[in-house]
Design an enzyme around this catalytic site. Structure first.
Site, PDB file in Angstrom:
ATOM      1  N   VAL A  73       0.830  -1.292   0.043  1.00 58.13           N
ATOM      2  CA  VAL A  73       0.056   0.065  -0.123  1.00 58.13           C
ATOM      3  C   VAL A  73       1.054   1.210   0.099  1.00 58.13           C
ATOM      4  O   VAL A  73       0.682   2.194  -0.702  1.00 58.13           O
ATOM      5  CB  VAL A  73      -0.783   0.024   1.135  1.00 58.13           C
ATOM      6  CG1 VAL A  73      -1.645   1.337   1.572  1.00 58.13           C
ATOM      7  CG2 VAL A  73      -2.054  -1.073   1.023  1.00 58.13           C
ATOM      8  N   GLU A  74       1.772   1.088   0.711  1.00 57.90           N
ATOM      9  CA  GLU A  74       2.777   2.657   0.916  1.00 57.90           C
ATOM     10  C   GLU A  74       3.420   2.887  -0.137  1.00 57.90           C
ATOM     11  O   GLU A  74       3.743   3.959  -0.777  1.00 57.90           O
ATOM     12  CB  GLU A  74       3.676   2.594   2.116  1.00 57.90           C
ATOM     13  CG  GLU A  74       3.147   2.506   3.352  1.00 57.90           C
ATOM     14  CD  GLU A  74       2.759   3.655   3.984  1.00 57.90           C
ATOM     15  OE1 GLU A  74       2.852   4.616   3.356  1.00 57.90           O
ATOM     16  OE2 GLU A  74       1.579   3.633   4.337  1.00 57.90           O
TER      17      GLU A  74
END
Length: 336
Positions: A130-131
């Site tokens: 996600v990051e």
């Protein structure tokens, strides 16, 4: 991450006190030339942390004020997306496929992190996915430029970013790296897991034991650091993250939590028309929230591990994206 050979020769040692009184404006020659704020900051770093003043002046002589950073942080916030729009941004076939590959490639390290910290491998993988899409998008700004720009030229949050600038210089000294070489986001978040400098110094770990913490290009350290972060923020091994709820009655929305802290109990929610799909104790604190999904409103109870994910990013939709991506990774890995 470049170990500090060039840094050492360019600026001598990190230790020692050098008086900057009367020399600050002379030493600075870049975007921060003559800045009283920078002079004051350097004075604090020499006095409180033993930095060499001339050396720090050399760093800030090369630091650049970036208008693009100020534009990015100052632009009006986007319309808040609904869950039905937010979820597809992170839970995609490409991200799942890359996540399975990342998991297989680093399986032994992930298993060790799970054993040592109690955080499931799929959650660690999901955070990195996600990051930064597993390292694809870690940021192209020099961290020194980002934190200097925001610390000295963005008054609304100058105090916060100046603190992060201090932490950044401390970590560069501790890890013996050239602070002019490290890159990150426009806000100064760094590496595969996008740690701010204060989080790096508090939670990042040397998971491969090579004597340095490198979350930029060393997946082992990034994996261990994410697991360390969650453990320190209350992750409980073996416990679930969320529980779907059924609701009925006209008091349902009275149960919704204000903010993300788990301030409601399962018993209180039950009295307001909530019923969990799972067996939960009445005294269990939860974060009660509603998401607007593809098929209408969804009601959820976030448990202790859900709150731990929100400590990474204070958003229930972020935490749900991380959780549901982790579930998709488990499913995809099971069929490959």
């Amino acid at each position: 991450m470049q170990v500090m050979h060039g840094w050492a020769t360019r600026y001598a040692s990190w230790v020692g006190l050098v008086s900057i009184l009367g020399t600050a404006q002379e030493a600075l020659a870049g975007d921060y030339e003559g800045s009283p704020q920078v002079a004051e900051f350097v004075g604090e770093m020499t006095r409180d942390y033993g930095f060499a003043g001339e050396q720090l002046m050399g760093v800030f002589r090369e630091a650049e004020r970036k208008q693009s950073i100020l534009d990015a942080i100052s632009k009006p916030a986007e319309r808040v997306k609904q869950w039905s729009e937010y979820r597809p941004m992170f839970i995609t076939d490409a991200r799942i496929a890359r996540g399975v590959d990342f998991w297989r490639q680093h399986e032994a390290v992930l298993a060790r992190a799970e054993q040592e910290y109690g955080v499931p491998a799929q959650v660690i993988v999901s955070i990195i996915g996600v990051e930064t899409f597993f390292g694809r998008n870690t940021g192209n700004f020099r961290v020194i430029d980002a934190l200097s720009t925001l610390g000295f030229d963005y008054p609304p949050r100058a105090e916060f970013f100046r603190k992060e600038l201090r932490e950044f210089l401390l970590l560069a000294r501790e890890e013996q790296v050239d602070p002019l070489t490290l890159k990150g986001s426009y806000a100064g978040a760094m590496g595969l897991p996008q740690f701010m400098p204060s989080s790096f110094r508090a939670y990042a770990v040397d998971f491969d034991g090579d004597g340095h913490i490198n979350i930029w290009t060393n997946p082992d350290d990034a994996i261990g650091s994410v697991a360390s972060y969650f453990k320190r923020h209350g992750w409980v091994a073996g416990e679930p993250v969320v529980s779907r709820a059924d609701v009925r009655g006209d008091q349902v929305d009275d149960g919704l939590t204000t903010g993300i802290e788990p301030t409601k109990t399962v018993g209180e929610l039950r009295a307001l028309g909530w019923s969990s799909h799972d067996a939960l104790r009445d005294d269990m604190p939860v974060t009660a929230f509603r998401l607007e999904g593809d098929n209408g409103p969804e009601y959820w109870m976030g448990l202790k591990n859900f709150y731990a994910i929100t400590r990474y990013n204070r958003s229930v939709m972020y935490a749900m994206a991380v959780h549901q991506l982790s579930e998709q990774l488990v499913q995809a890995r099971g069929v490959k």
